[in-house]
Write a protein that holds these residues in place. Structure first.
Motif, PDB file in Angstrom:
ATOM      1  N   ALA A  45       0.824  -1.212   0.000  1.00  0.00           N
ATOM      2  CA  ALA A  45       0.000   0.000   0.000  1.00  0.00           C
ATOM      3  C   ALA A  45       0.863   1.269   0.000  1.00  0.00           C
ATOM      4  CB  ALA A  45      -0.939   0.016   1.213  1.00  0.00           C
ATOM      5  N   GLN A  46       2.163   1.096  -0.138  1.00  0.00           N
ATOM      6  CA  GLN A  46       3.148   2.176  -0.279  1.00  0.00           C
ATOM      7  C   GLN A  46       3.393   2.974   0.995  1.00  0.00           C
ATOM      8  OE1 GLN A  46       2.812   4.434  -3.941  1.00  0.00           O
ATOM      9  NE2 GLN A  46       2.042   2.660  -5.056  1.00  0.00           N
ATOM     10  N   SER A  47       2.965   2.455   2.138  1.00  0.00           N
ATOM     11  CA  SER A  47       3.303   3.106   3.404  1.00  0.00           C
ATOM     12  C   SER A  47       3.295   2.096   4.539  1.00  0.00           C
ATOM     13  CB  SER A  47       2.339   4.248   3.727  1.00  0.00           C
ATOM     14  OG  SER A  47       1.155   3.771   4.347  1.00  0.00           O
ATOM     15  N   PHE A  48       3.893   2.511   5.663  1.00  0.00           N
ATOM     16  CA  PHE A  48       3.946   1.687   6.873  1.00  0.00           C
ATOM     17  C   PHE A  48       2.564   1.283   7.359  1.00  0.00           C
ATOM     18  CE2 PHE A  48       2.755   5.666   8.712  1.00  0.00           C
ATOM     19  CZ  PHE A  48       2.078   5.336   9.871  1.00  0.00           C
ATOM     20  N   LYS A  49       1.531   2.048   6.998  1.00  0.00           N
ATOM     21  CA  LYS A  49       0.190   1.794   7.527  1.00  0.00           C
ATOM     22  C   LYS A  49      -0.308   0.395   7.185  1.00  0.00           C
ATOM     23  CE  LYS A  49      -1.479   6.549   7.970  1.00  0.00           C
ATOM     24  NZ  LYS A  49      -1.893   6.494   9.375  1.00  0.00           N
ATOM     25  N   TYR A  50       0.262  -0.194   6.151  1.00  0.00           N
ATOM     26  CA  TYR A  50      -0.159  -1.545   5.787  1.00  0.00           C
ATOM     27  C   TYR A  50       0.140  -2.543   6.894  1.00  0.00           C
ATOM     28  CZ  TYR A  50      -1.070  -5.584   2.786  1.00  0.00           C
ATOM     29  OH  TYR A  50      -1.594  -6.740   2.241  1.00  0.00           O
ATOM     30  N   ARG A  51       1.181  -2.294   7.687  1.00  0.00           N
ATOM     31  CA  ARG A  51       1.501  -3.202   8.782  1.00  0.00           C
ATOM     32  C   ARG A  51       0.338  -3.282   9.776  1.00  0.00           C
ATOM     33  NH1 ARG A  51       7.112  -4.386   9.421  1.00  0.00           N
ATOM     34  NH2 ARG A  51       8.425  -3.249   7.955  1.00  0.00           N
ATOM     35  N   VAL A  71     -14.827  -0.984   7.308  1.00  0.00           N
ATOM     36  CA  VAL A  71     -15.195   0.398   6.981  1.00  0.00           C
ATOM     37  C   VAL A  71     -14.145   1.324   7.584  1.00  0.00           C
ATOM     38  CG1 VAL A  71     -16.937   2.223   7.239  1.00  0.00           C
ATOM     39  CG2 VAL A  71     -17.650  -0.175   6.972  1.00  0.00           C
ATOM     40  N   ILE A  72     -13.673   2.273   6.802  1.00  0.00           N
ATOM     41  CA  ILE A  72     -12.648   3.195   7.297  1.00  0.00           C
ATOM     42  C   ILE A  72     -12.875   4.577   6.709  1.00  0.00           C
ATOM     43  CG2 ILE A  72     -11.007   2.605   5.446  1.00  0.00           C
ATOM     44  CD1 ILE A  72      -8.765   2.937   7.577  1.00  0.00           C
ATOM     45  N   ALA A  73     -12.585   5.593   7.497  1.00  0.00           N
ATOM     46  CA  ALA A  73     -12.550   6.975   7.011  1.00  0.00           C
ATOM     47  C   ALA A  73     -11.090   7.367   6.877  1.00  0.00           C
ATOM     48  CB  ALA A  73     -13.270   7.906   7.975  1.00  0.00           C
ATOM     49  N   SER A  74     -10.744   7.976   5.762  1.00  0.00           N
ATOM     50  CA  SER A  74      -9.333   8.223   5.509  1.00  0.00           C
ATOM     51  C   SER A  74      -9.160   9.364   4.522  1.00  0.00           C
ATOM     52  CB  SER A  74      -8.682   6.951   4.939  1.00  0.00           C
ATOM     53  OG  SER A  74      -7.390   7.209   4.453  1.00  0.00           O
ATOM     54  N   GLY A  75      -8.024  10.037   4.632  1.00  0.00           N
ATOM     55  CA  GLY A  75      -7.648  11.016   3.620  1.00  0.00           C
ATOM     56  C   GLY A  75      -6.777  10.393   2.555  1.00  0.00           C
ATOM     57  N   GLY A  76      -6.470   9.097   2.686  1.00  0.00           N
ATOM     58  CA  GLY A  76      -5.664   8.454   1.661  1.00  0.00           C
ATOM     59  C   GLY A  76      -4.940   7.203   2.104  1.00  0.00           C
ATOM     60  N   ASN A  77      -3.822   7.340   2.827  1.00  0.00           N
ATOM     61  CA  ASN A  77      -2.925   6.204   3.064  1.00  0.00           C
ATOM     62  C   ASN A  77      -3.539   5.101   3.920  1.00  0.00           C
ATOM     63  OD1 ASN A  77      -0.611   7.050   1.538  1.00  0.00           O
ATOM     64  ND2 ASN A  77      -0.225   8.589   3.111  1.00  0.00           N
ATOM     65  N   ALA A  81      -4.310   1.193   2.731  1.00  0.00           N
ATOM     66  CA  ALA A  81      -3.860   0.022   3.486  1.00  0.00           C
ATOM     67  C   ALA A  81      -5.025  -0.927   3.759  1.00  0.00           C
ATOM     68  CB  ALA A  81      -3.212   0.461   4.790  1.00  0.00           C
ATOM     69  N   ALA A  82      -6.170  -0.375   4.154  1.00  0.00           N
ATOM     70  CA  ALA A  82      -7.347  -1.211   4.423  1.00  0.00           C
ATOM     71  C   ALA A  82      -7.827  -1.901   3.155  1.00  0.00           C
ATOM     72  CB  ALA A  82      -8.466  -0.355   5.024  1.00  0.00           C
ATOM     73  N   ALA A  83      -7.852  -1.171   2.044  1.00  0.00           N
ATOM     74  CA  ALA A  83      -8.317  -1.742   0.781  1.00  0.00           C
ATOM     75  C   ALA A  83      -7.398  -2.870   0.316  1.00  0.00           C
ATOM     76  CB  ALA A  83      -8.397  -0.647  -0.280  1.00  0.00           C
ATOM     77  N   CYS A  84      -6.080  -2.661   0.422  1.00  0.00           N
ATOM     78  CA  CYS A  84      -5.126  -3.701   0.014  1.00  0.00           C
ATOM     79  C   CYS A  84      -5.281  -4.957   0.870  1.00  0.00           C
ATOM     80  CB  CYS A  84      -3.703  -3.172   0.120  1.00  0.00           C
ATOM     81  SG  CYS A  84      -3.265  -1.931  -1.104  1.00  0.00           S
ATOM     82  N   ALA A  85      -5.409  -4.762   2.189  1.00  0.00           N
ATOM     83  CA  ALA A  85      -5.558  -5.905   3.089  1.00  0.00           C
ATOM     84  C   ALA A  85      -6.866  -6.648   2.821  1.00  0.00           C
ATOM     85  CB  ALA A  85      -5.502  -5.432   4.539  1.00  0.00           C
ATOM     86  N   GLY A 348       6.926   6.221   3.921  1.00  0.00           N
ATOM     87  CA  GLY A 348       6.216   6.103   2.659  1.00  0.00           C
ATOM     88  C   GLY A 348       5.014   7.015   2.555  1.00  0.00           C
ATOM     89  N   GLY A 349       4.108   6.655   1.660  1.00  0.00           N
ATOM     90  CA  GLY A 349       2.922   7.458   1.399  1.00  0.00           C
ATOM     91  C   GLY A 349       2.694   7.596  -0.090  1.00  0.00           C
ATOM     92  N   PHE A 350       1.432   7.535  -0.477  1.00  0.00           N
ATOM     93  CA  PHE A 350       1.053   7.534  -1.893  1.00  0.00           C
ATOM     94  C   PHE A 350       0.875   8.939  -2.459  1.00  0.00           C
ATOM     95  CE2 PHE A 350      -2.343   7.238  -5.184  1.00  0.00           C
ATOM     96  CZ  PHE A 350      -1.690   6.410  -6.084  1.00  0.00           C
ATOM     97  N   LYS A 351       0.696   9.922  -1.579  1.00  0.00           N
ATOM     98  CA  LYS A 351       0.232  11.238  -2.031  1.00  0.00           C
ATOM     99  C   LYS A 351       1.388  12.169  -2.402  1.00  0.00           C
ATOM    100  CE  LYS A 351      -2.419  11.938   1.624  1.00  0.00           C
ATOM    101  NZ  LYS A 351      -3.414  12.588   2.486  1.00  0.00           N
TER     102      LYS A 351
END
Length: 389
Positions: A45-51, A71-77, A81-85, A348-351
């Motif tokens: 997911a291009q960031s540590f948040k995937y862990r 279900v998650i609220a997010s500005g991006g990263n 991570a939730a979508a990839c998992a 990391g980070g996608f943005k």
């Protein structure tokens, strides 16, 4: 139980990758110490948040079964991570985003199979929409972006890896990470405790205008000099006491930094408590956006550097390493005859895009032309660092 056995038991079915830890010959030479980069830019997911978030998703599936709806609220990263998992685990996932999130993020989420709902103009409005959805659906579970022990446990895996990857017997003199709501910092502190590094100083870096963690530490007895009552509360900051963790946290009315991935209006009270209590302490630092932008440009483009593109929230961690005079105040010279060893978490980070780099180049050039120094806040003190150092 040894830290290796604990790691094997906790993370046997992990989804994240063990990312490289590399010694930066460029930054090590600049600072005359051993600087290692933990490259969590390389997660799926291009960031540590995937862990932490994939760890939470696995926990949710074990607890609620294969029909659980994430279900998650997010500005991006965090949403990525939730979508990839969820895609790997074959779970349904819905991501609530505020208006203004760029189309590339939305496209990435949909490629991972997530349903995307645009709700409100701000993160808090997207969060309200997500909470309503969870309340209305028995199978739905809210995925926390940063404030949850299961998420911290996932992020803590990074420290177990770092201990194995450093030269045998090496203990870092400091670990640097960026901080917004505190999820990464909480995981690193838990990981340090698990591997016997609770005395290793943690340097947390955020940007002016998005510094709820720094302001929260200032509201409590801890690393900042002087009496709490003597510290001014900045305009637009609302202190709130958390009786559960016996800390006061700062709530920011507005977020003015361009490092939007650090844009939590308040941090995790539990992580603030961890920071105040840990043996190695926390060295809390705030830098200008322009200094973080300069670090993005250096890390990506200098002839003797890593040619790696990172977003502002990530470059905040790296920025002090390009300022030797500032770095020497954050990591004093080692008491032994050996050079210091420091780990920078490249989270990391996608943005970020090449267009962003061109904007940063113009902004930094204009700021350099204006002259003067940059002001850096450090545990209640104001330091200056040369813009062109």
């Amino acid at each position: 139980m040894s830290s290796l056995n604990q790691e094997e038991n906790l993370y046997r079915e992990k989804l994240w990758l063990e990312t490289p830890l590399i010694r930066s010959i460029h930054i090590s030479s600049l600072l005359q110490c051993n600087v290692y980069l933990k490259l969590d830019t390389l997660q799926p997911a291009q960031s540590f948040k995937y862990r932490g978030i994939s760890h939470f998703a696995q926990h949710a599936k074990r607890t609620h079964g294969p029909d659980v709806h994430l279900v998650i609220a997010s500005g991006g990263n965090a949403g990525l991570a939730a979508a990839c998992a969820a895609n790997v685990l074959k779970l349904r996932c819905t991501v609530y985003l505020p208006h203004g999130v760029n189309q590339s993020t939305i496209d990435f989420l949909r490629k991972e199979g997530a349903e995307v709902i645009i709700e409100g103009n701000y993160y808090l409005q997207a969060l309200q929409g997500a909470r309503k959805a969870v309340e209305a659906e028995p199978n739905a579970v809210m995925v926390p972006a940063y404030d949850d022990p299961v998420v911290w446990e996932g992020h803590a895996s990074m420290v177990h890896e770092i201990k194995r990857q450093l030269p045998e017997g090496t203990k870092p003199d400091a670990i640097f990470c960026s901080v917004g709501g505190g999820g990464l910092a909480g995981g690193i502190m838990d990981g340090c405790k698990a591997v016997g590094w609770d005395d290793v100083p943690l340097v947390t870096v955020e940007t002016h205008g998005s510094n709820c963690f720094y302001q929260s530490l200032s509201l409590n007895d801890g690393p900042f000099a002087g009496d709490v009552a003597s510290r001014a509360v900045p305009e637009g900051t609302r202190p709130e006491h958390c009786s559960e963790h016996k800390v006061t946290v700062a709530h920011l009315a507005t977020l003015k930094s361009k490092a939007t991935s650090l844009g939590a209006s308040s941090p995790s009270a539990a992580v603030v408590r961890k920071a105040l209590d840990r043996k190695g302490g926390v060295r809390s630092v705030c830098i200008p956006d322009e200094m973080a932008m300069q670090a993005v440009l250096n890390f990506a483009g200098r002839c003797l550097d890593h040619k790696t593109l990172v977003e502002l929230a990530c470059s905040a961690t790296i920025a002090p390493a390009y300022k030797p005079s500032l770095f020497s105040k954050l990591v004093p010279e080692s008491q032994s005859n050996k050079p210091a060893t420091v780990v920078l978490v490249v989270c990391g980070g996608f943005k970020v895009s090449l267009d962003d780099l061109e904007d940063y180049r113009r902004i930094v050039a204009a700021d350099l032309a204006a002259g003067g120094d940059w002001e850096v806040a450090y545990n209640g003190e104001t330091l200056t660092t040369a813009k062109a150092e």
